[in-house]
Design a protein around this motif. Structure first.
Motif, PDB file in Angstrom:
ATOM      1  N   ASN A  15       0.834  -1.203   0.000  1.00 21.03           N
ATOM      2  CA  ASN A  15       0.000   0.000   0.000  1.00 21.03           C
ATOM      3  C   ASN A  15       0.872   1.257   0.000  1.00 21.03           C
ATOM      4  OD1 ASN A  15      -2.003   1.921   0.342  1.00 21.03           O
ATOM      5  ND2 ASN A  15      -2.495   1.316   2.428  1.00 21.03           N
ATOM      6  N   LEU A  16       1.896   1.272   0.855  1.00 21.10           N
ATOM      7  CA  LEU A  16       2.792   2.430   0.917  1.00 21.10           C
ATOM      8  C   LEU A  16       3.554   2.622  -0.392  1.00 21.10           C
ATOM      9  CD1 LEU A  16       4.148   2.042   4.544  1.00 21.10           C
ATOM     10  CD2 LEU A  16       2.967   4.061   3.644  1.00 21.10           C
ATOM     11  N   GLU A  17       4.009   1.537  -0.993  1.00 19.93           N
ATOM     12  CA  GLU A  17       4.729   1.648  -2.266  1.00 19.93           C
ATOM     13  C   GLU A  17       3.828   2.204  -3.365  1.00 19.93           C
ATOM     14  OE1 GLU A  17       6.306  -2.291  -2.735  1.00 19.93           O
ATOM     15  OE2 GLU A  17       8.086  -1.831  -1.520  1.00 19.93           O
ATOM     16  N   GLU A  18       2.578   1.744  -3.404  1.00 19.88           N
ATOM     17  CA  GLU A  18       1.621   2.260  -4.385  1.00 19.88           C
ATOM     18  C   GLU A  18       1.318   3.729  -4.113  1.00 19.88           C
ATOM     19  OE1 GLU A  18      -1.824  -0.273  -4.307  1.00 19.88           O
ATOM     20  OE2 GLU A  18      -0.643  -2.037  -4.865  1.00 19.88           O
ATOM     21  N   GLN A  19       1.135   4.062  -2.834  1.00 18.10           N
ATOM     22  CA  GLN A  19       0.862   5.451  -2.453  1.00 18.10           C
ATOM     23  C   GLN A  19       2.040   6.348  -2.817  1.00 18.10           C
ATOM     24  OE1 GLN A  19      -0.223   5.833   1.683  1.00 18.10           O
ATOM     25  NE2 GLN A  19      -0.008   8.031   1.667  1.00 18.10           N
ATOM     26  N   PHE A  20       3.251   5.863  -2.582  1.00 17.60           N
ATOM     27  CA  PHE A  20       4.448   6.635  -2.918  1.00 17.60           C
ATOM     28  C   PHE A  20       4.486   6.940  -4.411  1.00 17.60           C
ATOM     29  CE2 PHE A  20       8.892   7.044  -4.165  1.00 17.60           C
ATOM     30  CZ  PHE A  20       9.317   8.035  -3.294  1.00 17.60           C
ATOM     31  N   GLN A  21       4.225   5.928  -5.236  1.00 17.83           N
ATOM     32  CA  GLN A  21       4.247   6.121  -6.684  1.00 17.83           C
ATOM     33  C   GLN A  21       3.160   7.093  -7.134  1.00 17.83           C
ATOM     34  OE1 GLN A  21       6.674   4.889  -8.844  1.00 17.83           O
ATOM     35  NE2 GLN A  21       5.715   6.486 -10.065  1.00 17.83           N
ATOM     36  N   ARG A  22       1.961   6.900  -6.606  1.00 18.82           N
ATOM     37  CA  ARG A  22       0.839   7.780  -6.959  1.00 18.82           C
ATOM     38  C   ARG A  22       1.137   9.227  -6.595  1.00 18.82           C
ATOM     39  NH1 ARG A  22      -2.455   4.276  -4.739  1.00 18.82           N
ATOM     40  NH2 ARG A  22      -2.690   5.450  -2.817  1.00 18.82           N
ATOM     41  N   ASN A  23       1.638   9.437  -5.388  1.00 15.55           N
ATOM     42  CA  ASN A  23       1.899  10.800  -4.940  1.00 15.55           C
ATOM     43  C   ASN A  23       3.105  11.423  -5.615  1.00 15.55           C
ATOM     44  OD1 ASN A  23      -0.228  11.416  -2.979  1.00 15.55           O
ATOM     45  ND2 ASN A  23       0.558   9.612  -1.963  1.00 15.55           N
ATOM     46  N   THR A  24       4.093  10.610  -5.969  1.00 17.51           N
ATOM     47  CA  THR A  24       5.232  11.119  -6.728  1.00 17.51           C
ATOM     48  C   THR A  24       4.770  11.577  -8.112  1.00 17.51           C
ATOM     49  OG1 THR A  24       6.744   9.676  -5.529  1.00 17.51           O
ATOM     50  CG2 THR A  24       7.528  10.552  -7.620  1.00 17.51           C
ATOM     51  N   ASP A  25       3.912  10.778  -8.741  1.00 13.16           N
ATOM     52  CA  ASP A  25       3.355  11.158 -10.045  1.00 13.16           C
ATOM     53  C   ASP A  25       2.526  12.440  -9.937  1.00 13.16           C
ATOM     54  OD1 ASP A  25       4.529   8.863 -11.085  1.00 13.16           O
ATOM     55  OD2 ASP A  25       2.648   7.724 -11.175  1.00 13.16           O
ATOM     56  N   GLN A  26       1.724  12.530  -8.876  1.00 13.07           N
ATOM     57  CA  GLN A  26       0.898  13.725  -8.674  1.00 13.07           C
ATOM     58  C   GLN A  26       1.778  14.951  -8.466  1.00 13.07           C
ATOM     59  OE1 GLN A  26      -1.253  14.010  -4.958  1.00 13.07           O
ATOM     60  NE2 GLN A  26      -2.839  15.282  -5.887  1.00 13.07           N
ATOM     61  N   LEU A  27       2.834  14.812  -7.681  1.00 17.44           N
ATOM     62  CA  LEU A  27       3.740  15.935  -7.442  1.00 17.44           C
ATOM     63  C   LEU A  27       4.400  16.382  -8.749  1.00 17.44           C
ATOM     64  CD1 LEU A  27       5.178  17.891  -5.550  1.00 17.44           C
ATOM     65  CD2 LEU A  27       6.821  16.048  -5.037  1.00 17.44           C
ATOM     66  N   ALA A  28       4.824  15.434  -9.568  1.00 15.43           N
ATOM     67  CA  ALA A  28       5.439  15.771 -10.855  1.00 15.43           C
ATOM     68  C   ALA A  28       4.442  16.518 -11.743  1.00 15.43           C
ATOM     69  CB  ALA A  28       5.930  14.510 -11.550  1.00 15.43           C
ATOM     70  N   GLU A  29       3.197  16.038 -11.773  1.00 15.91           N
ATOM     71  CA  GLU A  29       2.163  16.693 -12.588  1.00 15.91           C
ATOM     72  C   GLU A  29       1.875  18.107 -12.092  1.00 15.91           C
ATOM     73  OE1 GLU A  29      -0.705  17.416 -15.431  1.00 15.91           O
ATOM     74  OE2 GLU A  29       0.679  15.727 -15.353  1.00 15.91           O
ATOM     75  N   LEU A  30       1.740  18.268 -10.788  1.00 20.57           N
ATOM     76  CA  LEU A  30       1.469  19.601 -10.233  1.00 20.57           C
ATOM     77  C   LEU A  30       2.636  20.552 -10.464  1.00 20.57           C
ATOM     78  CD1 LEU A  30      -0.215  18.505  -6.884  1.00 20.57           C
ATOM     79  CD2 LEU A  30      -1.345  19.710  -8.784  1.00 20.57           C
ATOM     80  N   THR A  31       3.844  20.038 -10.334  1.00 24.00           N
ATOM     81  CA  THR A  31       5.028  20.869 -10.567  1.00 24.00           C
ATOM     82  C   THR A  31       5.079  21.315 -12.027  1.00 24.00           C
ATOM     83  OG1 THR A  31       6.215  19.736  -8.796  1.00 24.00           O
ATOM     84  CG2 THR A  31       7.553  20.936 -10.400  1.00 24.00           C
ATOM     85  N   LEU A  32       4.758  20.409 -12.936  1.00 20.43           N
ATOM     86  CA  LEU A  32       4.717  20.754 -14.356  1.00 20.43           C
ATOM     87  C   LEU A  32       3.667  21.837 -14.609  1.00 20.43           C
ATOM     88  CD1 LEU A  32       5.613  20.175 -17.277  1.00 20.43           C
ATOM     89  CD2 LEU A  32       3.841  18.421 -17.358  1.00 20.43           C
ATOM     90  N   ARG A  33       2.484  21.658 -14.025  1.00 21.86           N
ATOM     91  CA  ARG A  33       1.420  22.662 -14.206  1.00 21.86           C
ATOM     92  C   ARG A  33       1.831  24.024 -13.663  1.00 21.86           C
ATOM     93  NH1 ARG A  33      -4.305  20.454 -14.621  1.00 21.86           N
ATOM     94  NH2 ARG A  33      -3.953  18.312 -15.252  1.00 21.86           N
ATOM     95  N   SER A  34       2.589  24.032 -12.567  1.00 21.98           N
ATOM     96  CA  SER A  34       2.994  25.304 -11.962  1.00 21.98           C
ATOM     97  C   SER A  34       3.940  26.081 -12.866  1.00 21.98           C
ATOM     98  CB  SER A  34       3.658  25.069 -10.606  1.00 21.98           C
ATOM     99  OG  SER A  34       4.954  24.525 -10.754  1.00 21.98           O
ATOM    100  N   ARG A  35       4.579  25.396 -13.809  1.00 22.72           N
ATOM    101  CA  ARG A  35       5.540  26.041 -14.708  1.00 22.72           C
ATOM    102  C   ARG A  35       4.912  26.466 -16.029  1.00 22.72           C
ATOM    103  NH1 ARG A  35      10.120  21.617 -13.311  1.00 22.72           N
ATOM    104  NH2 ARG A  35      10.630  22.460 -11.269  1.00 22.72           N
ATOM    105  N   GLN A  36       3.653  26.071 -16.235  1.00 21.74           N
ATOM    106  CA  GLN A  36       2.975  26.417 -17.482  1.00 21.74           C
ATOM    107  C   GLN A  36       2.322  27.791 -17.367  1.00 21.74           C
ATOM    108  OE1 GLN A  36       0.278  23.127 -17.975  1.00 21.74           O
ATOM    109  NE2 GLN A  36       1.835  21.839 -18.933  1.00 21.74           N
TER     110      GLN A  36
END
Length: 106
Positions: A15-36
């Protein structure tokens, strides 16, 4: 006969490994959006809050996985008592038992 029942800690690790991946992906997406330009329609403050929350969740999850690897997962960092499995199922990155958590925030 092979058992398909997993150890509860193994399930929490998955569960933690899946959560880590999901949240890492979300952080990358949000960071990308913040630069647009126009931040993809997000309000600047709301986007900053979402990024901060995602960073904290990634950090909490990574720390829980580190504690698992070190063998200290499920042990209160304050009093060294076992954290009940029910608490870990609800909050897999818990660092404190309930009495110590209350003392920490109270």
């Amino acid at each position: 006969m092979t058992s398909t029942v997993q150890n509860p800690i193994e399930l929490l690790r998955d569960n933690l490994e899946e959560q880590f991946q999901r949240n890492t992906d979300q952080l990358a997406e949000l960071t990308l959006r913040s630069r647009q330009p126009g931040r993809s329609g997000y309000d600047r403050d709301a986007l900053a809050a979402l990024i901060a929350s995602a960073r904290q969740t990634v950090s909490d999850t990574a720390q829980a996985l580190r504690r698992m690897a070190e063998g200290s997962y499920g042990t209160c960092e304050r009093c060294t008592a076992d954290i009940p499995l029910q608490r870990l199922e609800i909050l897999p990155h818990a660092r404190f038992c309930m009495p110590c958590q209350r003392a920490q925030t109270g």
